[in-house]
Design an enzyme around this catalytic site. Structure first.
Site, short mmCIF file in Angstrom:
data_model
loop_
_atom_site.label_atom_id
_atom_site.label_comp_id
_atom_site.label_asym_id
_atom_site.label_seq_id
_atom_site.Cartn_x
_atom_site.Cartn_y
_atom_site.Cartn_z
N GLU A 3 -4.95 -6.08 14.64
CA GLU A 3 -4.23 -5.18 14.47
C GLU A 3 -5.11 -4.09 14.79
O GLU A 3 -4.61 -2.90 14.40
CB GLU A 3 -3.72 -4.78 12.81
CG GLU A 3 -2.56 -4.22 12.42
CD GLU A 3 -2.28 -4.57 11.20
OE1 GLU A 3 -0.97 -4.79 11.56
OE2 GLU A 3 -2.39 -4.14 10.10
N LYS A 7 9.18 -0.75 14.48
CA LYS A 7 9.80 -0.43 13.15
C LYS A 7 11.27 0.48 13.10
O LYS A 7 11.53 0.30 12.51
CB LYS A 7 8.97 0.33 12.49
CG LYS A 7 7.64 -1.06 11.88
CD LYS A 7 6.66 0.17 10.62
CE LYS A 7 5.48 -1.04 9.47
NZ LYS A 7 4.66 -0.37 9.21
N HIS A 25 -5.36 -32.46 17.62
CA HIS A 25 -3.91 -33.53 18.02
C HIS A 25 -2.35 -32.54 18.36
O HIS A 25 -1.58 -32.64 18.37
CB HIS A 25 -3.70 -34.34 17.33
CG HIS A 25 -4.30 -35.46 16.86
ND1 HIS A 25 -4.62 -36.24 17.18
CD2 HIS A 25 -5.71 -35.60 15.63
CE1 HIS A 25 -5.54 -37.16 17.12
NE2 HIS A 25 -6.00 -37.00 16.30
N LYS A 44 0.93 -1.01 0.13
CA LYS A 44 -0.26 -0.15 -0.28
C LYS A 44 0.92 0.97 0.16
O LYS A 44 1.00 1.96 -0.48
CB LYS A 44 -0.84 0.08 1.63
CG LYS A 44 -1.43 1.30 1.45
CD LYS A 44 -2.63 1.02 2.85
CE LYS A 44 -3.60 1.89 2.34
NZ LYS A 44 -4.81 2.36 3.46
N GLU A 66 10.95 -4.04 5.07
CA GLU A 66 10.48 -6.40 4.09
C GLU A 66 10.37 -6.41 3.04
O GLU A 66 11.33 -7.15 2.22
CB GLU A 66 9.59 -6.61 5.27
CG GLU A 66 10.57 -7.47 6.38
CD GLU A 66 9.37 -6.18 7.29
OE1 GLU A 66 8.95 -4.69 6.98
OE2 GLU A 66 9.08 -6.22 8.13
N GLY A 122 -4.78 -2.05 4.61
CA GLY A 122 -4.20 -2.72 3.92
C GLY A 122 -4.42 -4.18 4.48
O GLY A 122 -5.11 -5.14 3.72
N ARG A 123 -5.11 -4.68 5.54
CA ARG A 123 -5.76 -5.88 6.28
C ARG A 123 -7.06 -6.21 5.76
O ARG A 123 -7.56 -7.42 5.46
CB ARG A 123 -5.70 -6.13 7.41
CG ARG A 123 -6.07 -4.87 8.33
CD ARG A 123 -6.28 -4.94 9.56
NE ARG A 123 -6.75 -4.11 10.05
CZ ARG A 123 -6.03 -2.50 10.91
NH1 ARG A 123 -4.56 -2.25 9.92
NH2 ARG A 123 -6.50 -1.42 11.46
O1 F6P Z 1 1.70 -4.66 10.12
C1 F6P Z 1 2.01 -3.32 9.77
C2 F6P Z 1 1.40 -2.78 8.45
O2 F6P Z 1 1.31 -1.58 8.15
C3 F6P Z 1 -0.10 -3.10 7.93
O3 F6P Z 1 -0.89 -3.07 9.10
C4 F6P Z 1 0.13 -3.57 6.44
O4 F6P Z 1 -0.57 -4.68 6.20
C5 F6P Z 1 1.57 -4.40 6.14
O5 F6P Z 1 2.03 -3.27 7.18
C6 F6P Z 1 1.86 -3.72 5.16
O6 F6P Z 1 2.23 -2.67 4.25
P1 F6P Z 1 2.22 -2.52 3.36
O7 F6P Z 1 0.64 -2.73 2.24
O8 F6P Z 1 1.56 -0.53 2.98
O9 F6P Z 1 4.11 -2.57 2.63
#
Ligand code: F6P
Length: 555
Positions: A347, A503, A378, A213, A219, A273-274
Site C-alpha cells: 500500500e 470503493k 511444502h 482511523k 466494512e 493506518g498501516r
Molecule cells: O485500504 C485502505 C485503507 O484506507 C487503509 O489504508 C487503512 O488501513 C484501512 O483502509 C482502514 O481504514 P480505517 O482505519 O480508516 O477504517
C-alpha cells in the site's frame, strides 16, 4: 539532485544499471567463496544478526547503492520525516508514526507542537482502562467482568494488531497474562466473519472495540453496527456504553455512532493506518489481552538495519527486475507477519508517479508474500527453487517460545525447524549442477529435472528470541525499510489513492442492489459484463427479503 529530477535520471542510477550487468556474470557460488566479502556482509544490531552475503552484490555494489541513497537525499528525507514536516504532500500531512515509539521525555514536533505528551496521554489512558477491564472494576451491563474482546477493523486497523497478537500468544510471559481472556478480530464484511467472531461468546462478557482511523470505512462500520445490534438485542441499547469503545481520529463520528467520546482512544492524522500498530489501534486490544506492561515493551525504537534492507530491495527490484519478495519466518508465532508487511509495503510503495506527480519510467514496490517455514516449503518453494527468482528474507529465532524435547529424537523440535532455516538459503544460492547429479548416479533423463540453477538471492535475520520487545524490533525494521525504499524511489509512501476507485464503484453497486431489492429496479448504468453478472446475482437471490428485521448468525 534537483527535486524534480527522477532518481533514474541520475548518474548513480545509471552506474548501477551498468554495474548490474557485471554482477549478472558472477554466480553466488563464487561470491560466497570470498570470506572477506561475506564478513563485511554480516551485521549485528541490538541482538539481531543480519546476513546479506547471499545477495547478488559485492562491497562495490554496496558503495554504489549508498551513493544512490545519498543522491536521493535519503538522510534528509528521514530527518524531514522525524522533524514532522508534511512529507505526505498529497494529503498535506506529516508522517510521525515514529513518535508512537518515542520515550516520554522525547520531543517530536508536528506543526511546531510536541506530540509526545499526546501519545503518552493516550497510552496512560489505555493502561488505566485495560487494567480496570482486566481486574474487573470496569464491568459490563449485567455486572459481569468483560473477559472477551472483539476488535473490529480492517487493513491497518487489523493486520498489525493481529500479527502482534499471534506472535505474543505463545510467548510464556504474555500467554500467562492472557489466562482466561480471548481476543478476536472481525475484519471482513462477509457475515461469515461475524458468525465466526461471535460463536461461543456472550454479549454480557464481551467488549467490542471499533477501530477505524476515519470511522467511515464501509466494512468496519457495517460490522460495528452488526455487533451493536448483537449487544442491544440481548442487553438493551443502553448496554452499548459499557460494551463498545472506539479507537479513531474522528471523535465526532464516534459520538454520532453512539459511543461516548470518553470511551474513545484517539490517534492522529500523522499516523498512517498501516503504520498505526503502535498507537491505540494495537496497544488497546493487546493491553486488554496481555496487560499494558507486556505490550509496552513492543513499542520501542530501532534505527540502522532498515537502510541496508531498503537499499538491497531497491537493488533487487529496480536493477535485477525481480518483481516479488518472500518473507519467510521460521516461527509459527510470526505467521501473520507477512500479511501485515504485505499491506505496509504494497500500500505504501505500489505507486506509478513520483512525489511530484511525474509518471515513473520504472517500477516501484514489490509483490510481498510469505508463509512460515516449513509450511511454505511444502507449498510455493518449488517455484522459488526452480522457477522464477524471488529474493527471500529468512527470519529465524535462536530460542523457541515453546521448546519441545523428545527422548530418542536426533534433535529437538526447534532444531529440526532451524535445520531448514539454515539449509534453504544455501540451496537457493548454490543450487545443484548436472555434474554433481551425474556423480551421484542420477539417471541421465532426470538430470535436467533435478538440476538447480542456484544464484537465487536471499538474506537471513537471526533474532535471539521472540518476546514483545523483539517483535517490536522486527516491526520497526520492516516499517522503516519500506520508508527507505520509497525515499530512494522518490515516491509518496504515505498515501493510498489506489484504494479509492474500487470503493466508489462499490457505492454505485450498493445503491443498485438497494434499488433492485426494494423497488425491483433492474441493473442499469453498468457495462455489459457487470450488468449480466449483477442480474444473475439478483435473480438467483430473489428470496432475499427487501426490508428484513435484524437477523444475526446463529452458530
Ligand atoms: O485500504 C485502505 C485503507 O484506507 C487503509 O489504508 C487503512 O488501513 C484501512 O483502509 C482502514 O481504514 P480505517 O482505519 O480508516 O477504517
Amino acid at each position: 539532485m534537483a527535486s524534480s529530477t527522477l532518481i533514474c535520471e541520475t548518474q548513480p542510477w545509471k552506474d548501477l544499471k551498468s554495474h548490474v550487468e557485471d554482477i549478472k556474470k558472477t554466480h553466488l557460488r563464487e561470491l560466497l567463496s570470498d570470506t572477506d566479502r561475506c564478513k563485511s556482509m554480516m551485521v549485528d544490531f541490538d541482538g539481531i544478526t543480519l546476513d546479506y552475503s547471499r545477495q547478488r552484490a559485492t562491497p562495490g555494489t554496496m558503495d554504489k547503492l549508498y551513493n544512490l541513497a545519498e543522491t536521493a537525499h535519503l538522510k534528509e528525507k528521514i530527518n524531514r520525516m522525524f522533524n514532522g514536516e508534511r512529507i505526505n504532500s498529497t494529503e498535506n500531512r506529516s508522517v510521525l508514526h515514529v513518535a508512537l515509539r518515542a520515550p516520554r521525555d522525547a520531543v517530536m514536533k508536528s506543526d511546531g507542537k510536541n506530540v509526545v505528551p499526546d501519545v503518552w496521554n493516550v497510552l496512560d489512558k489505555i493502561k488505566d482502562f485495560s487494567e480496570r477491564v482486566r481486574n474487573g472494576s470496569w464491568v459490563g451491563a449485567t455486572g459481569k467482568a468483560l473477559t472477551d474482546v472483539i476488535s473490529v477493523g480492517i487493513g491497518g486497523s487489523f493486520l498489525g494488531p493481529l500479527f502482534v497478537h499471534t506472535a505474543l500468544q505463545t510467548d510464556p510471559e504474555a500467554s500467562k497474562c492472557a489466562t482466561g481472556r480471548q481476543l478476536r478480530f472481525l475484519a471482513n464484511v462477509d457475515p461469515i466473519d461475524v458468525a465466526r467472531n461471535i460463536a461461543g461468546l456472550k454479549p454480557e462478557t464481551t467488549l467490542v472495540l471499533v477501530v477505524s482511523k476515519t470511522f467511515t470505512t464501509a466494512e468496519t462500520m457495517l460490522n460495528a453496527r452488526t455487533l451493536r445490534a448483537w449487544i442491544s438485542k440481548e442487553l438493551g441499547p443502553s448496554a452499548v456504553a459499557k460494551h463498545m469503545v472506539a479507537i479513531s481520529t474522528n471523535l465526532t463520528l464516534v459520538e454520532k455512532f453512539g459511543i461516548d467520546p470518553n470511551n474513545a482512544f484517539a490517534f492522529w492524522d500523522w499516523v498512517g493506518g498501516r503504520y498505526s500498530v503502535c498507537s491505540a489501534v494495537g496497544v488497546l486490544p493487546l493491553s486488554l489481552q496481555y496487560g499494558f506492561t507486556v505490550v509496552e515493551k513492543y513499542v520501542t525504537s530501532l534505527k540502522n538495519l532498515p537502510v541496508l534492507l531498503g537499499i538491497l530491495s531497491v537493488w533487487n527490484v529496480s536493477f535485477f527486475g525481480y518483481p516479488a519478495s518472500a518473507i519467510l519466518p521460521y516461527s509459527q508465532a510470526l505467521e501473520k507477519f507477512a500479511p501485515h508487511i504485505q499491506q505496509v509495503s504494497m500500500e505504501s510503495n505500489g505507486k506509478g508517479v513520483s512525489i511530484d506527480g511525474k509518471p515513473l519510467p520504472f517500477e516501484t514496490g514489490e509483490i510481498d508474500f510469505g508463509e512460515p517455514g516449513t509450511n511454505g516449503q511444502h507449498s510455493f518453494y518449488q517455484l522459488i527453487h526452480q522457477g522464477r527468482v524471488v529474493p527471500c528474507d529468512f527470519i529465524g529465532i535462536v530460542k523457541s517460545q515453546q521448546p519441545v524435547y523428545l527422548e530418542g529424537e536426533v534433535v529437538n523440535n526447534h532444531d529440526e525447524l532451524m535445520s531448514n532455516f539454515f539449509a534453504q538459503p544455501d540451496a537457493l544460492a548454490y543450487g545443484k549442477t548436472p555434474e554433481e547429479l551425474l556423480k551421484e548416479n542420477v539417471l541421465q533423463h532426470l538430470v535436467p529435472h533435478k538440476t538447480f540453477s542456484g544464484n537465487r538471492p536471499s538474506l537471513s535475520l537471526l533474532l535471539p528470541s521472540l518476546d514483545a520487545y523483539k517483535i517490536g524490533q522486527l516491526l520497526a525494521i520492516y516499517e522503516h525499510r519500506v520508508a527507505v525504499q520509497g525515499f530512494i524511489w522518490g515516491i509518496n509512501s504515505f498515501d493510498q489513492w489506489g484504494v479509492e476507485l474500487g470503493k466508489s464503484l462499490a457505492t454505485q453497486v450498493r445503491k443498485q442492489l438497494h434499488a433492485s431489492r426494494v423497488k425491483g429496479e433492474s441493473a442499469e448504468g453498468f457495462n455489459f459484463s457487470t450488468t449480466t453478472m449483477l442480474t444473475k446475482y439478483l435473480k438467483e437471490s430473489f428470496d432475499v427479503p427487501a426490508n428484513p428485521p435484524t437477523i444475526l448468525p446463529r452458530i
